[in-house]
Design a protein around this motif. Structure first.
Motif, PDB file in Angstrom:
ATOM      1  N   ARG A  12       0.860  -1.179   0.000  1.00  0.00           N
ATOM      2  CA  ARG A  12       0.000   0.000   0.000  1.00  0.00           C
ATOM      3  C   ARG A  12       0.899   1.232   0.000  1.00  0.00           C
ATOM      4  O   ARG A  12       1.818   1.345   0.803  1.00  0.00           O
ATOM      5  CB  ARG A  12      -0.902  -0.007   1.225  1.00  0.00           C
ATOM      6  N   GLY A  13       0.606   2.171  -0.912  1.00  0.00           N
ATOM      7  CA  GLY A  13       1.364   3.405  -0.997  1.00  0.00           C
ATOM      8  C   GLY A  13       0.960   4.379   0.096  1.00  0.00           C
ATOM      9  O   GLY A  13       0.016   4.147   0.854  1.00  0.00           O
ATOM     10  N   GLN A  14       1.682   5.485   0.168  1.00  0.00           N
ATOM     11  CA  GLN A  14       1.399   6.487   1.197  1.00  0.00           C
ATOM     12  C   GLN A  14       0.005   7.077   1.043  1.00  0.00           C
ATOM     13  O   GLN A  14      -0.606   7.496   2.013  1.00  0.00           O
ATOM     14  CB  GLN A  14       2.443   7.590   1.165  1.00  0.00           C
ATOM     15  N   ASN A  15      -0.505   7.106  -0.175  1.00  0.00           N
ATOM     16  CA  ASN A  15      -1.841   7.648  -0.409  1.00  0.00           C
ATOM     17  C   ASN A  15      -2.943   6.619  -0.147  1.00  0.00           C
ATOM     18  O   ASN A  15      -4.118   6.908  -0.312  1.00  0.00           O
ATOM     19  CB  ASN A  15      -1.947   8.184  -1.837  1.00  0.00           C
ATOM     20  N   GLN A  17      -3.448   3.765  -1.764  1.00  0.00           N
ATOM     21  CA  GLN A  17      -3.777   2.917  -2.907  1.00  0.00           C
ATOM     22  C   GLN A  17      -2.813   1.733  -2.975  1.00  0.00           C
ATOM     23  O   GLN A  17      -1.681   1.802  -2.510  1.00  0.00           O
ATOM     24  CB  GLN A  17      -3.712   3.714  -4.197  1.00  0.00           C
ATOM     25  N   LEU A  18      -3.298   0.645  -3.582  1.00  0.00           N
ATOM     26  CA  LEU A  18      -2.460  -0.535  -3.749  1.00  0.00           C
ATOM     27  C   LEU A  18      -1.359  -0.265  -4.765  1.00  0.00           C
ATOM     28  O   LEU A  18      -1.590   0.362  -5.800  1.00  0.00           O
ATOM     29  CB  LEU A  18      -3.300  -1.720  -4.227  1.00  0.00           C
ATOM     30  N   ARG A  19      -0.170  -0.747  -4.445  1.00  0.00           N
ATOM     31  CA  ARG A  19       0.964  -0.673  -5.368  1.00  0.00           C
ATOM     32  C   ARG A  19       1.323  -2.094  -5.740  1.00  0.00           C
ATOM     33  O   ARG A  19       1.555  -2.932  -4.867  1.00  0.00           O
ATOM     34  CB  ARG A  19       2.155   0.000  -4.692  1.00  0.00           C
ATOM     35  N   ILE A  20       1.360  -2.364  -7.028  1.00  0.00           N
ATOM     36  CA  ILE A  20       1.659  -3.705  -7.516  1.00  0.00           C
ATOM     37  C   ILE A  20       2.914  -3.624  -8.377  1.00  0.00           C
ATOM     38  O   ILE A  20       2.986  -2.829  -9.307  1.00  0.00           O
ATOM     39  CB  ILE A  20       0.489  -4.274  -8.333  1.00  0.00           C
TER      40      ILE A  20
END
Length: 110
Positions: A12-15, A17-20
């Protein structure tokens, strides 16, 4: 058995949202994470022998050729979402009349 050759890391990014991020092999993961073992009990035989990393949940299968690892917070949130989804339940249908009447006749003769 399909060869699993894509390593996918989901965080999960700082915002929020999922980071793949996908990798062609485990080498970059071995440089970024500490390997603490190997998978030896998965029912997906293609995952057996895959590395287990400290701080990541996995390996787990995703599709035919993807090995997925998730950060603990992603694993927890996706598991909660998955378990909260309502599944469509099938209702039992009534027995056909010929089965119901046979059962009544058997009860009467007993």
């Amino acid at each position: 058995m399909a060869k699993k050759d894509t390593f996918r890391i989901v965080t999960r990014g700082q915002n929020g949202q999922l980071r793949i991020k996908d990798y062609d092999n485990a080498e970059p993961l071995l440089k970024m994470h500490i390997q603490v073992g190997v998978e030896d009990c998965s029912t997906d035989l293609a995952l057996r022998g895959m590395p287990i990393f400290r701080g990541l949940i996995g390996p787990m299968p995703e599709g035919k050729n993807v090995i997925r690892y998730e950060s603990p917070d992603v694993f927890e949130s996706l598991t909660k979402e998955w378990s909260a989804t309502k599944t469509k339940r099938r209702r039992r249908t009534a027995k056909p009349d010929h089965l119901t009447s046979d059962a009544s006749a058997d009860d009467a003769s007993a």
